[in-house]
Design a protein around this motif. Structure first.
Motif, PDB file in Angstrom:
ATOM      1  N   PHE C 320     -12.367 -17.900  27.886  1.00  9.71           N
ATOM      2  CA  PHE C 320     -12.287 -17.788  26.438  1.00  9.71           C
ATOM      3  C   PHE C 320     -11.715 -19.087  25.893  1.00  9.71           C
ATOM      4  N   ASP C 321     -12.350 -19.631  24.863  1.00  6.12           N
ATOM      5  CA  ASP C 321     -11.858 -20.885  24.313  1.00  6.12           C
ATOM      6  C   ASP C 321     -10.631 -20.654  23.440  1.00  6.12           C
ATOM      7  N   LEU C 322     -10.686 -19.611  22.652  1.00  4.55           N
ATOM      8  CA  LEU C 322      -9.615 -19.398  21.691  1.00  4.55           C
ATOM      9  C   LEU C 322      -9.482 -17.905  21.440  1.00  4.55           C
ATOM     10  N   VAL C 323      -8.264 -17.423  21.485  1.00  4.37           N
ATOM     11  CA  VAL C 323      -8.023 -16.055  21.011  1.00  4.37           C
ATOM     12  C   VAL C 323      -6.818 -16.063  20.096  1.00  4.37           C
ATOM     13  N   THR C 324      -6.791 -15.113  19.196  1.00  5.68           N
ATOM     14  CA  THR C 324      -5.672 -15.009  18.274  1.00  5.68           C
ATOM     15  C   THR C 324      -5.469 -13.539  17.972  1.00  5.68           C
ATOM     16  N   ASN C 325      -4.290 -13.191  17.448  1.00  4.65           N
ATOM     17  CA  ASN C 325      -4.053 -11.775  17.158  1.00  4.65           C
ATOM     18  C   ASN C 325      -4.021 -11.498  15.665  1.00  4.65           C
ATOM     19  N   GLY C 326      -4.376 -12.498  14.880  1.00  8.55           N
ATOM     20  CA  GLY C 326      -4.364 -12.276  13.447  1.00  8.55           C
ATOM     21  C   GLY C 326      -5.709 -12.585  12.824  1.00  8.55           C
ATOM     22  N   LEU C 328      -5.673 -14.349   9.618  1.00 11.11           N
ATOM     23  CA  LEU C 328      -5.487 -15.447   8.676  1.00 11.11           C
ATOM     24  C   LEU C 328      -5.750 -16.770   9.371  1.00 11.11           C
ATOM     25  N   VAL C 329      -6.268 -17.691   8.618  1.00  4.35           N
ATOM     26  CA  VAL C 329      -6.525 -19.000   9.209  1.00  4.35           C
ATOM     27  C   VAL C 329      -5.551 -20.004   8.606  1.00  4.35           C
ATOM     28  N   LEU C 330      -4.515 -20.348   9.369  1.00  3.09           N
ATOM     29  CA  LEU C 330      -3.474 -21.221   8.842  1.00  3.09           C
ATOM     30  C   LEU C 330      -3.447 -22.569   9.547  1.00  3.09           C
ATOM     31  N   ASN C 331      -4.311 -22.741  10.516  1.00  5.05           N
ATOM     32  CA  ASN C 331      -4.313 -23.981  11.294  1.00  5.05           C
ATOM     33  C   ASN C 331      -5.642 -24.698  11.106  1.00  5.05           C
ATOM     34  N   THR C 332      -5.621 -25.968  11.377  1.00 15.72           N
ATOM     35  CA  THR C 332      -6.853 -26.741  11.242  1.00 15.72           C
ATOM     36  C   THR C 332      -7.496 -26.916  12.607  1.00 15.72           C
ATOM     37  N   ILE C 333      -8.717 -26.508  12.727  1.00 15.32           N
ATOM     38  CA  ILE C 333      -9.439 -26.688  13.990  1.00 15.32           C
ATOM     39  C   ILE C 333     -10.674 -27.507  13.679  1.00 15.32           C
ATOM     40  N   GLU C 334     -10.726 -28.717  14.186  1.00 17.48           N
ATOM     41  CA  GLU C 334     -11.773 -29.618  13.731  1.00 17.48           C
ATOM     42  C   GLU C 334     -12.261 -30.558  14.823  1.00 17.48           C
ATOM     43  N   GLY C 352     -22.130 -31.404  15.060  1.00 15.92           N
ATOM     44  CA  GLY C 352     -23.021 -30.271  14.836  1.00 15.92           C
ATOM     45  C   GLY C 352     -23.145 -29.934  13.364  1.00 15.92           C
ATOM     46  N   ASP C 353     -24.339 -29.522  12.946  1.00 15.58           N
ATOM     47  CA  ASP C 353     -24.576 -29.266  11.527  1.00 15.58           C
ATOM     48  C   ASP C 353     -24.147 -27.874  11.094  1.00 15.58           C
ATOM     49  N   VAL C 354     -23.976 -26.984  12.067  1.00 16.73           N
ATOM     50  CA  VAL C 354     -23.490 -25.647  11.704  1.00 16.73           C
ATOM     51  C   VAL C 354     -22.127 -25.457  12.359  1.00 16.73           C
ATOM     52  N   PRO C 355     -21.248 -24.737  11.651  1.00 16.07           N
ATOM     53  CA  PRO C 355     -19.904 -24.567  12.216  1.00 16.07           C
ATOM     54  C   PRO C 355     -19.917 -23.739  13.503  1.00 16.07           C
ATOM     55  N   TYR C 356     -18.879 -23.881  14.296  1.00 16.03           N
ATOM     56  CA  TYR C 356     -18.750 -23.103  15.519  1.00 16.03           C
ATOM     57  C   TYR C 356     -17.565 -22.159  15.388  1.00 16.03           C
ATOM     58  N   ARG C 357     -17.798 -20.905  15.773  1.00 15.84           N
ATOM     59  CA  ARG C 357     -16.702 -19.929  15.750  1.00 15.84           C
ATOM     60  C   ARG C 357     -16.219 -19.720  17.172  1.00 15.84           C
ATOM     61  N   MET C 400     -13.085 -21.273  12.110  1.00 13.83           N
ATOM     62  CA  MET C 400     -14.198 -21.998  12.715  1.00 13.83           C
ATOM     63  C   MET C 400     -13.954 -23.489  12.707  1.00 13.83           C
ATOM     64  N   ASP C 401     -14.709 -24.131  13.568  1.00 10.14           N
ATOM     65  CA  ASP C 401     -14.697 -25.583  13.632  1.00 10.14           C
ATOM     66  C   ASP C 401     -15.901 -26.037  12.821  1.00 10.14           C
ATOM     67  N   THR C 402     -15.630 -26.681  11.679  1.00 12.60           N
ATOM     68  CA  THR C 402     -16.746 -27.010  10.791  1.00 12.60           C
ATOM     69  C   THR C 402     -17.505 -28.249  11.251  1.00 12.60           C
ATOM     70  N   SER C 403     -16.885 -29.037  12.105  1.00 11.45           N
ATOM     71  CA  SER C 403     -17.606 -30.227  12.564  1.00 11.45           C
ATOM     72  C   SER C 403     -17.515 -30.366  14.092  1.00 11.45           C
ATOM     73  N   PRO C 404     -18.081 -29.428  14.817  1.00  9.04           N
ATOM     74  CA  PRO C 404     -17.986 -29.487  16.283  1.00  9.04           C
ATOM     75  C   PRO C 404     -18.727 -30.705  16.832  1.00  9.04           C
ATOM     76  N   ALA C 405     -18.153 -31.303  17.867  1.00  3.27           N
ATOM     77  CA  ALA C 405     -18.804 -32.464  18.476  1.00  3.27           C
ATOM     78  C   ALA C 405     -19.980 -32.001  19.326  1.00  3.27           C
ATOM     79  N   MET C 406     -21.027 -32.807  19.356  1.00  3.58           N
ATOM     80  CA  MET C 406     -22.205 -32.445  20.137  1.00  3.58           C
ATOM     81  C   MET C 406     -21.995 -32.757  21.621  1.00  3.58           C
ATOM     82  N   LEU C 407     -21.216 -33.806  21.903  1.00  5.35           N
ATOM     83  CA  LEU C 407     -21.004 -34.221  23.292  1.00  5.35           C
ATOM     84  C   LEU C 407     -19.509 -34.226  23.593  1.00  5.35           C
TER      85      LEU C 407
END
Lengths: 255, 242, 412
Positions: C320-326, C328-334, C352-357, C400-407
């Motif tokens: 699993f890449d990321l898990v959380t128990n809430g 709310l989105v209070l952190n920046t993931i980019e 990437g042109d579409v965000p990643y969850r 979500m990560d709105t600008s995920p890297a392709m490589l």
């Protein structure tokens, strides 16, 4: 019996399906290598194929083959030939040619790119699954005289073991999540050959997934010699049981 | 040679064979007749072990045949509709059958020659016409000098020339002291090749005697007429008893 | 204070008074270390010849240089603390300490340094010691290239390898610690530098610190520790280029961050840990350019965390890449690389042109029902995840990560 196997093999080769199947596996494996050189990822992709496609192909192909061989079986049974030999010949020929196709289709690319221990496990579990689902297919085939019905039953087996069963398992876990469930889930897993093969493979590949308190329990069990013996004997049981059952029905079946 | 004792076979609710008791002796030729669905084929398949009886037993040379298979070495069988691996060539089929029954050194290829089957040895089974298929079936049945021959509708679909060839072969085998069991709708054919008659109706044996005594009983010369009379007599009898 | 400065100070001080060298050994005039310490004047040097010295507890209260030749063995005979030092400007080098006493009330150590400063402890070996090096209320201490080994069977039979309490300006460099309770333990230690240490196979944590602000950790390796690395109640920590590897277990973490603020965690590698980073009650941290590879959970971000920036990391082959128990989105993931990302890059900007969850429904299920881990990689899970990706129901929609890297990024 060897004489009969020879003719069944001949017939299997004539249909060319086995060759297509081998080619399909070859193309897939090579494609995975092209997309990603990482062995771990290739094996993971192949794991999905093994858990989905291998049972499906095995179960459907075996059922169709059984009904296509009906004339041959009838002809044989009017001859001084044991029913058991006819049945076993059909069974062994189908199961071994499907296994051979799997081993060749997946194994050849790895021979070229270099082998790796989980690949061996993948092959062994793949072959086990092939035999299990050929057994189940033969069982479905002797249950009815109607080809369409038999294929339906065979597909149901596949669908049940690859999807419905896991859904039920998840439901059990959800319902009884307040209780210690390790032993129960362990025995429930054993009742599904696909799950069993999957767990054996995951232990080889990404053990990290099985971490946490619960995971450690399963890892300790399946990682031990006892666990390996347990999985292998259960898979063998999954092969032998439906096959014996099918043979018993076939022995009393009217043609 | 073959002794059938209170044989019963049920397919679900349908009773295909109902308390059939029958002695079949070597050197005789039995005509097994009856309307469609009277249980003739089921009886034959039971003797071959293709159908497992619900109750009762069949003894072949005094040994029960249930789950046995070696006795079939002594049987040549020509099915009503010959079903063969469709992808196989005719030649391969004969090759395979010889391979499967390796006990016999010498094979009887008279019919093979008579029907000129050598000419179509490289044809595949699915390419054959119904008649040619019958010829193949017939040739296979006689191939191994089996002392018992079971022929299910042997003449159906054959051309007149082939019918005559087959009949000759059957008569010849009968003279050699073989046991023949023949079903047919074409009673004229049976007249020449059968000595005994077994008449089945709704899974039961209604009549079992030699053809000669049948003819005598019914005062008829031809088998067809004799059977027709027999059936009429029976129907009369039944209506009286009811 | 730098090393050069320290050496200069020593030099100046030693030229001030005449320094004598005392040789201690079975065949020498001075046979006992205790004797030599008593005789020596501040600034003198003690050379210890090879041999085994069983002298109980040695108390040092004057500045001395103590050097071992071929690692003379100082044996605590399973009942004593070996060196207790209360003096500045001490050097301890080339000694081998074995078998300290074990006590549950006193923290017996091979070397205990109390209220001292400008001390060097280098190139020593420690075997089967309760505590290895124990510092309290000290400053400007160098602990370098020591090797500490213990083989305790349970946590309460063993102390920490390098234990610091209320210290500042400490350098811990190139030490190897194995088989202790905590490999390196800090409480109220500030302005210190921890580099190139190797902490492996310790019962509890490879590194454990609390209330230790403004410290820097570089190029350390923490492997196979019972519960990984735990850092708590601290601000302004820098953790760079460390490797957290193979910390397996039901409650093991690569790195546990609890109440950590304003810290930098970058260029680390988290490989094969049950949990790569577990974050709880932490804020304003910068987690960037780390490599998460083959962990059970790469990142467990509890809802009590806020304002953290998680950017430009590689997430590869984690369960699993990321898990959380809430929710709310209070952190920046980019701008992270996620190997599960299936989007496309039409404008070829390597983003990437579409965000990643990164949160999967199956991860959420396993959070609630750990036994569900048995279904990992099954067809059912595959379908569930695909369905959830299309229509988020259970997972936070905006995480979500709105600008995920392709490589994947190349950090080498």
């Amino acid at each position: 019996m060897v004489r009969i196997i020879k003719y069944v093999f001949y017939d299997l080769l004539r249909t060319r399906f086995i060759l297509f199947y081998t080619a399909f596996l070859l193309v897939c494996t090579f494609a995975f290598f092209q997309l990603d050189g990482d062995f771990g990822k290739v094996v993971l992709s192949l794991l999905n194929i093994m858990l989905m496609a291998v049972p499906l192909v095995s179960v459907v192909f075996s059922t169709i083959h059984f009904f296509n061989s009906y004339e041959f079986i009838e002809l044989m049974l009017a001859q001084p030939v044991n029913r058991k030999s006819v049945f076993l010949s059909e069974y062994l020929a189908v199961a071994s040619s499907l296994s051979l196709a799997f081993v060749a289709g997946v194994g050849l690319p790895f021979l070229l790119y270099g082998a790796w221990q989980p690949v061996a496990t993948l092959m062994v579990t793949g072959v086990f699954l092939t035999w299990v689902f050929v057994s189940l297919a033969f069982f479905a085939s002797v249950l009815t005289r109607d080809k369409a019905k038999a294929i339906g039953v065979a597909l149901l087996f596949w669908f049940y073991f690859s999807l419905i069963y896991d859904g039920l398992l998840l439901w059990v876990i959800y319902t009884f999540s307040d209780y210690p469930l390790e032993k129960l889930t362990l025995s429930l897993i054993a009742l599904n050959p696909i799950d069993l093969a999957r767990i054996v493979m995951i232990l080889q590949l990404d053990i990290s997934a099985l971490m946490g308190y619960t995971g450690a329990f399963y890892k300790n069990f399946f990682g031990s010699n006892l666990g390996i013996l347990f999985s292998v004997s259960l898979l063998l049981l999954w092969i032998v049981l439906p096959m014996i059952l099918a043979m018993r029905i076939f022995n009393k079946k009217d043609l | 040679m073959i002794s059938i004792n209170s044989l019963e076979k049920k397919f679900g609710r349908l009773t295909a064979l109902d308390q059939v008791t029958l002695q079949l002796k070597g050197g005789k030729s039995y005509a097994l007749i009856g309307p469609n669905g009277s249980g003739k084929t089921t009886l034959i398949k039971s003797i071959l072990g293709l159908v497992v009886p619900t109750s009762g037993s069949i003894l072949f040379e005094d040994k029960p045949i249930l789950y046995d298979w070696k006795y079939r070495d002594k049987i040549g069988y020509m099915p009503q509709i010959g079903r063969y691996p469709e992808n196989m060539r005719v030649g391969q089929l004969f090759e395979m059958m010889k391979h499967i029954r390796p006990g016999k050194q010498k094979v009887d290829e008279e019919l093979l020659d008579a029907f000129k089957l050598y000419k179509i040895f490289d044809k595949r089974m699915h390419a054959l016409s119904g008649g040619t298929r019958q010829k193949v079936s017939a040739a296979l049945a006689f191939l191994f000098h089996a002392p018992v021959l079971i022929l299910d509708e042997p003449t159906a679909g054959l051309d007149p020339v082939s019918v005559e060839l087959l009949k000759e072969k059957i008569i010849q085998e009968k003279r050699r002291g073989k046991l023949l069991i023949i079903t047919s709708h074409i009673l004229n054919d049976l007249d020449e090749i059968a000595t005994e008659m077994v008449y089945m109706f709704e899974g039961r044996i209604q009549y079992n005697n030699s053809i000669e005594s049948l003819k005598a009983e019914t005062n008829e010369v031809k088998l067809t007429k004799a059977i027709a009379t027999l059936i009429r007599q029976r129907e009369l009898l039944e209506s009286v008893t009811e | 204070m730098s090393k050069v400065g320290f050496a200069l100070a020593l030099l100046l001080w030693s030229t001030g008074c005449k320094a004598t060298t005392w040789v201690v050994g079975a065949t020498e005039k001075t046979k006992h270390i205790k004797e030599a310490i008593a005789l020596a004047q501040p600034g003198d040097t003690l050379i210890i010849k090879p041999g085994i010295y069983r002298e109980g507890n040695l108390i040092l209260q004057k500045p001395l240089i103590i050097k071992g030749e071929d690692y003379p063995v100082l044996d605590g005979e399973n009942q004593f603390e070996i060196f207790t030092i209360h003096a500045d400007n001490v050097v301890l080098t080339g000694l081998k300490f074995i078998n300290t006493g074990i006590a549950s009330i006193n923290d017996l150590a091979a070397i205990k340094l109390l209220e001292s400063s400008r001390v060097k402890i280098t190139n020593n070996k420690f075997e089967n010691t309760f505590f290895g090096i124990y510092l309290a209320n000290s400053s400007h201490v160098w602990i370098e290239e020591n090797e500490l080994r213990a083989n305790a069977e349970s946590e309460h039979q063993i102390g920490n390898g390098i234990h610091l309490w209320k210290c500042n300006h400490i350098t811990i460099h190139k030490n190897k610690v194995k088989g202790h309770r905590d490999g390196i333990y800090f409480e109220f230690v500030t302005n210190s530098l921890i580099t190139q240490n190797h902490s492996e196979g310790n019962m509890r944590y490879g590194l454990h610190f609390m209330f230790s602000h403004n410290d820097e950790y570089r190029d350390n390796t923490f492997a196979n520790n019972g519960a990984g690395v735990a850092v708590m109640y601290t601000k302004a920590v820098t953790m760079v280029r460390n490797t957290f590897i193979h910390n397996w277990g039901s409650s093991a973490y690569g790195l546990l961050l609890k109440d950590i603020r304003d810290s930098e965690i970058s260029n680390n590698a988290f490989v094969e840990n049950s949990v790569g980073i577990f974050m709880e009650g932490s804020s304003r941290n910068n987690i960037r350019q780390n490599k998460f590879y083959q962990n059970g959970y790469a990142l467990r971000l509890q809802a009590s965390c806020d304002d953290n920036r998680i950017t430009r990391n590689n997430f590869q082959q984690n369960t699993f890449d990321l898990v959380t128990n809430g929710s709310l989105v209070l952190n920046t993931i980019e701008a992270n690389y996620w190997d599960r990302y299936e989007g496309y890059d039409l404008n070829k900007d390597k983003t990437g042109d579409v965000p990643y969850r990164p949160i999967s429904i199956y991860g959420t299920i396993v959070e609630r029902m750990p036994q569900a881990i048995l279904l990992w990689r099954s067809f059912l899970v595959l379908l569930l995840d695909k369905a959830e990706k299309a229509m988020p129901v259970l997972t936070p929609e905006n995480l979500m990560d709105t600008s995920p890297a392709m490589l994947p990024y190349d950090f080498n």
